[in-house]
Design a protein around this motif. Structure first.
Motif, mmCIF file in Angstrom:
data_model
loop_
_atom_site.group_PDB
_atom_site.id
_atom_site.type_symbol
_atom_site.label_atom_id
_atom_site.label_comp_id
_atom_site.label_asym_id
_atom_site.label_seq_id
_atom_site.Cartn_x
_atom_site.Cartn_y
_atom_site.Cartn_z
ATOM 1 N N LYS A 1 0.823 -1.220 0.315
ATOM 2 C CA LYS A 1 -0.227 -0.231 -0.107
ATOM 3 C C LYS A 1 1.048 1.151 0.285
ATOM 4 C CE LYS A 1 -3.542 0.243 2.315
ATOM 5 N NZ LYS A 1 -4.658 0.778 3.230
ATOM 6 N N ASP A 2 2.378 1.450 0.746
ATOM 7 C CA ASP A 2 2.490 2.281 0.447
ATOM 8 C C ASP A 2 3.558 2.665 -0.324
ATOM 9 O OD1 ASP A 2 2.257 2.575 3.397
ATOM 10 O OD2 ASP A 2 4.289 1.560 3.952
ATOM 11 N N LYS A 3 3.855 1.544 -1.239
ATOM 12 C CA LYS A 3 4.272 2.266 -2.426
ATOM 13 C C LYS A 3 3.358 2.381 -3.623
ATOM 14 C CE LYS A 3 7.405 -2.043 -1.619
ATOM 15 N NZ LYS A 3 8.386 -3.574 -2.393
ATOM 16 N N TYR B 1 -4.795 25.692 -9.708
ATOM 17 C CA TYR B 1 -5.544 24.669 -9.420
ATOM 18 C C TYR B 1 -5.178 23.113 -8.953
ATOM 19 C CZ TYR B 1 -8.670 28.750 -10.108
ATOM 20 O OH TYR B 1 -8.794 29.739 -10.035
ATOM 21 N N TYR B 2 -4.466 22.804 -10.032
ATOM 22 C CA TYR B 2 -4.412 21.010 -9.807
ATOM 23 C C TYR B 2 -3.746 20.540 -9.119
ATOM 24 C CZ TYR B 2 -2.153 16.605 -10.610
ATOM 25 O OH TYR B 2 -2.107 15.463 -10.863
ATOM 26 N N ILE B 3 -2.411 21.660 -9.279
ATOM 27 C CA ILE B 3 -1.422 21.385 -7.680
ATOM 28 C C ILE B 3 -1.985 21.678 -6.285
ATOM 29 C CG2 ILE B 3 0.736 22.935 -6.469
ATOM 30 C CD1 ILE B 3 1.000 22.880 -9.566
ATOM 31 N N GLY B 4 -3.048 22.598 -6.160
ATOM 32 C CA GLY B 4 -3.771 23.129 -5.527
ATOM 33 C C GLY B 4 -4.806 21.712 -4.600
ATOM 34 N N ALA B 5 -5.529 21.842 -5.674
ATOM 35 C CA ALA B 5 -6.196 20.268 -5.512
ATOM 36 C C ALA B 5 -5.280 19.102 -5.151
ATOM 37 C CB ALA B 5 -7.026 20.162 -6.649
ATOM 38 N N LEU B 6 -3.911 18.925 -6.137
ATOM 39 C CA LEU B 6 -3.414 17.882 -5.378
ATOM 40 C C LEU B 6 -2.613 17.923 -4.068
ATOM 41 C CD1 LEU B 6 -1.354 15.279 -5.534
ATOM 42 C CD2 LEU B 6 0.418 16.629 -6.995
ATOM 43 N N ALA B 7 -2.469 18.734 -3.284
ATOM 44 C CA ALA B 7 -2.579 19.154 -1.713
ATOM 45 C C ALA B 7 -3.416 18.768 -1.288
ATOM 46 C CB ALA B 7 -1.328 20.919 -1.539
ATOM 47 N N ILE B 8 -3.997 19.386 -1.713
ATOM 48 C CA ILE B 8 -5.575 18.424 -0.601
ATOM 49 C C ILE B 8 -5.788 16.944 -0.660
ATOM 50 C CG2 ILE B 8 -8.114 19.475 -0.537
ATOM 51 C CD1 ILE B 8 -8.022 21.278 -1.313
ATOM 52 N N PHE B 9 -5.410 16.745 -1.876
ATOM 53 C CA PHE B 9 -5.406 15.415 -1.310
ATOM 54 C C PHE B 9 -4.670 14.837 -0.425
ATOM 55 C CE2 PHE B 9 -4.282 11.070 -3.854
ATOM 56 C CZ PHE B 9 -5.882 10.138 -3.771
ATOM 57 N N ILE B 10 -3.142 14.787 -0.344
ATOM 58 C CA ILE B 10 -2.359 14.041 -0.203
ATOM 59 C C ILE B 10 -2.885 14.395 1.984
ATOM 60 C CG2 ILE B 10 0.461 14.662 0.172
ATOM 61 C CD1 ILE B 10 0.243 15.467 -2.411
ATOM 62 N N TRP C 1 -15.335 12.635 4.360
ATOM 63 C CA TRP C 1 -16.953 11.330 4.633
ATOM 64 C C TRP C 1 -17.291 10.765 5.208
ATOM 65 C CZ3 TRP C 1 -19.637 7.414 3.454
ATOM 66 C CH2 TRP C 1 -20.593 7.655 3.387
ATOM 67 N N ASN C 2 -15.839 9.703 4.654
ATOM 68 C CA ASN C 2 -15.616 8.311 4.835
ATOM 69 C C ASN C 2 -15.012 8.601 6.432
ATOM 70 O OD1 ASN C 2 -15.238 5.991 4.330
ATOM 71 N ND2 ASN C 2 -13.136 6.246 3.346
ATOM 72 N N ILE C 3 -14.193 9.053 6.975
ATOM 73 C CA ILE C 3 -13.484 9.271 7.856
ATOM 74 C C ILE C 3 -15.017 8.623 9.211
ATOM 75 C CG2 ILE C 3 -12.540 10.069 9.591
ATOM 76 C CD1 ILE C 3 -10.532 11.802 8.274
ATOM 77 N N VAL D 1 -5.885 9.372 6.605
ATOM 78 C CA VAL D 1 -6.749 8.897 6.706
ATOM 79 C C VAL D 1 -5.196 7.848 6.711
ATOM 80 C CG1 VAL D 1 -7.445 7.194 6.027
ATOM 81 C CG2 VAL D 1 -8.801 9.676 5.908
ATOM 82 N N ARG D 2 -4.670 7.495 6.412
ATOM 83 C CA ARG D 2 -3.462 6.831 6.353
ATOM 84 C C ARG D 2 -2.374 6.676 7.613
ATOM 85 N NH1 ARG D 2 -0.113 5.020 2.514
ATOM 86 N NH2 ARG D 2 1.673 5.427 4.138
ATOM 87 N N TRP D 3 -2.372 8.183 8.890
ATOM 88 C CA TRP D 3 -2.430 8.160 9.677
ATOM 89 C C TRP D 3 -3.596 7.042 10.882
ATOM 90 C CZ3 TRP D 3 -4.442 10.325 14.453
ATOM 91 C CH2 TRP D 3 -3.123 10.529 15.400
ATOM 92 N N ILE D 4 -4.530 7.911 10.554
ATOM 93 C CA ILE D 4 -4.949 7.131 11.277
ATOM 94 C C ILE D 4 -5.345 5.620 11.584
ATOM 95 C CG2 ILE D 4 -8.494 6.570 11.762
ATOM 96 C CD1 ILE D 4 -8.607 9.390 10.742
ATOM 97 N N GLU D 5 -5.810 4.894 9.870
ATOM 98 C CA GLU D 5 -5.061 3.234 9.999
ATOM 99 C C GLU D 5 -4.356 2.271 11.160
ATOM 100 O OE1 GLU D 5 -7.136 2.481 5.812
ATOM 101 O OE2 GLU D 5 -4.867 2.448 6.012
ATOM 102 N N ARG D 6 -3.166 3.857 11.145
ATOM 103 C CA ARG D 6 -2.220 3.387 11.784
ATOM 104 C C ARG D 6 -2.070 3.208 13.399
ATOM 105 N NH1 ARG D 6 3.149 3.970 7.875
ATOM 106 N NH2 ARG D 6 1.558 2.753 5.655
ATOM 107 N N HIS D 7 -2.705 4.192 13.490
ATOM 108 C CA HIS D 7 -2.336 4.103 15.260
ATOM 109 C C HIS D 7 -3.550 4.749 16.099
ATOM 110 C CE1 HIS D 7 0.273 6.740 12.971
ATOM 111 N NE2 HIS D 7 1.376 6.955 13.997
#
Length: 329
Positions: free
Chosen positions: A6-8, A164-173, A50-52, A179-185
Motif C-alpha cells: 500500500k505504501d508503494k 488549481y491542479y497543484i492545490g487540489a493535489l495538495a488537499i488530496f495528499i 466523509w469516509n472518516i 486517513v493513512r495516519w488514522i489507519e496506523r494509530h
C-alpha cells in the motif's frame, strides 16, 4: 522502515500525479483534462473526509454539505466581504465547521442507525434555508468574486489549470495522509471498534462519545478545506451550490461506489463518477440533461448487485479468484 504494498502504491501515485503538470498540454492552459483531473482529486478528498466518520466510524451522515459549505463561505467572505486573501478564511472555515459539527452532532449521536441519518438530512435543509435568507452572506444570490490578479497569493488563475491542479493535489495528499495516519494509530482502532459494536467498545474502556465527536470534527474540518477550494475554483458560492442534498449525496455515492471504509475507495469512486459526469456533460448534452446521472445510477446498481463493497470489493473478489486459480494449478 519496510514499505508495504500500500505504501508503494501511495508514493507511486503521488509521484505520477506530481509529474502530470510537467508534461506540456496535459494540465496547463485551458486543458479540459486538467479540469477533470482537478475535480477527481477534489471530490476524492471530499469523499474521504466523509469516509472518516461514516466508513471508519460507522456513523452514516447525509449532512456533510453543511461543513463543505461553511468552508466555501469562509473563503468567499474573506475575499468578497472583507476584501482580503482567501488564505485567511480557510483555517477559520475549518475551525467553524469543526465547532458546528460538534454542536449539531452531540444531540444527534443519541440517535442510532437510520434515525441518525434522517437527522442529518434535516440539518442540511435547515442550514440551506438559513443561508438563503442570511443577507450577511449574500442570501439566495450568494457571493460573486471580483476579478483578482492571477497567482498563489489570491489562489486564482484565469488562463491555466496548473495552479488549481497543484492545490487540489495538495488537499488530496493532506486528507488521504490523515486517513493513512488514522489507519496506523490508536484512533483508527477506536473508530473501528465503535463501528463494529459501540456497546462492546465501551465495555473495553473506549469512550464512544468522544471518539465519534472527534471523528466528526476532523471529518468536518477536512470537508470545509475542500469547500474553500471549491469556492475559489468556481469564483462564486451560493446555498444550492454548496449546501444542498445533491452535494451531500455526492460525498456518499462516490464513497459507496469505490468502497466504504477503505483507503482507496473514495479515489476509485471519484475516478469513475467525475470523468463520467464531466465528459457526458461536454459531449452528450444532445441527449438531454441528467444523462450522466442515469449512467451513474446504472453503474451503482450493477456494482452493488455484484459486490456491495464497491469497486474495492470487486478488486478483492478478482484477486481471490486469481489466487484460487493459482493454488489449483
Amino acid at each position: 522502515m519496510t514499505l508495504t504494498k500500500k505504501d508503494k502504491l501511495w508514493y507511486g501515485f503521488i509521484i505520477v500525479a506530481a509529474i502530470l503538470p510537467c508534461i506540456p498540454g496535459v494540465i496547463g492552459g485551458g486543458s479540459f483534462f486538467g479540469h477533470v483531473a482537478t475535480m477527481v482529486l477534489l471530490y476524492a478528498a471530499m469523499a474521504q473526509s466523509w469516509n472518516i466518520i461514516s466508513g471508519y466510524c460507522g456513523q452514516v451522515s447525509f449532512g456533510h454539505s453543511v461543513f463543505f459549505g461553511i468552508g466555501a463561505y469562509a473563503a468567499g467572505l474573506a475575499v468578497v466581504t472583507f476584501e482580503t486573501l482567501p488564505w485567511y478564511g480557510v483555517p477559520l472555515g475549518m475551525l467553524a465547521a469543526a465547532l458546528v459539527s460538534i454542536l449539531i452532532s452531540y444531540p444527534c449521536f443519541r440517535l442510532k442507525g437510520h434515525y441518525f441519518a434522517i437527522a442529518t438530512f434535516a440539518i442540511v435543509e435547515i442550514f440551506n434555508r438559513l443561508f438563503m435568507i442570511w443577507d450577511a452572506v449574500g442570501g439566495a444570490l450568494g457571493l460573486d468574486y471580483p476579478i483578482l490578479p492571477d497567482g498563489w497569493e489570491n489562489f486564482s488563475w484565469s488562463d491555466t489549470k496548473t495552479g488549481y491542479y497543484i492545490g487540489a493535489l495538495a488537499i488530496f495528499i493532506v486528507v488521504f495522509g490523515v486517513v493513512r495516519w488514522i489507519e496506523r494509530h490508536r484512533m483508527g482502532y477506536y473508530l473501528l471498534a465503535v463501528r463494529e459494536g459501540q456497546e462492546t467498545a465501551e465495555s473495553l474502556g473506549v469512550n464512544s462519545t468522544i471518539v465519534k465527536l472527534g471523528a466528526m470534527a476532523l471529518s468536518a474540518a477536512l470537508a470545509a478545506l475542500c469547500g474553500a477550494f471549491f469556492a475559489q475554483y468556481n469564483y462564486r458560492v451560493d446555498p444550492p451550490m454548496v449546501m444542498s442534498l445533491d452535494m451531500s449525496m455526492k460525498f456518499v455515492l462516490i464513497t459507496i461506489l469505490g468502497g466504504v471504509g477503505t483507503f482507496w475507495g473514495p479515489f476509485l469512486g471519484a475516478l469513475v463518477l467525475i470523468p463520467l459526469q464531466e465528459y457526458t456533460r461536454a459531449y452528450l448534452t444532445h441527449f438531454g440533461a441528467g444523462i450522466d446521472l442515469i449512467i451513474f445510477g446504472i453503474i451503482i446498481i450493477v456494482v452493488m448487485i455484484k459486490e456491495p463493497r464497491g469497486i474495492m470489493g470487486l478488486i478483492s473478489y478478482f484477486k481471490k479468484d486469481k489466487a484460487e486459480e493459482g493454488a489449483k494449478s
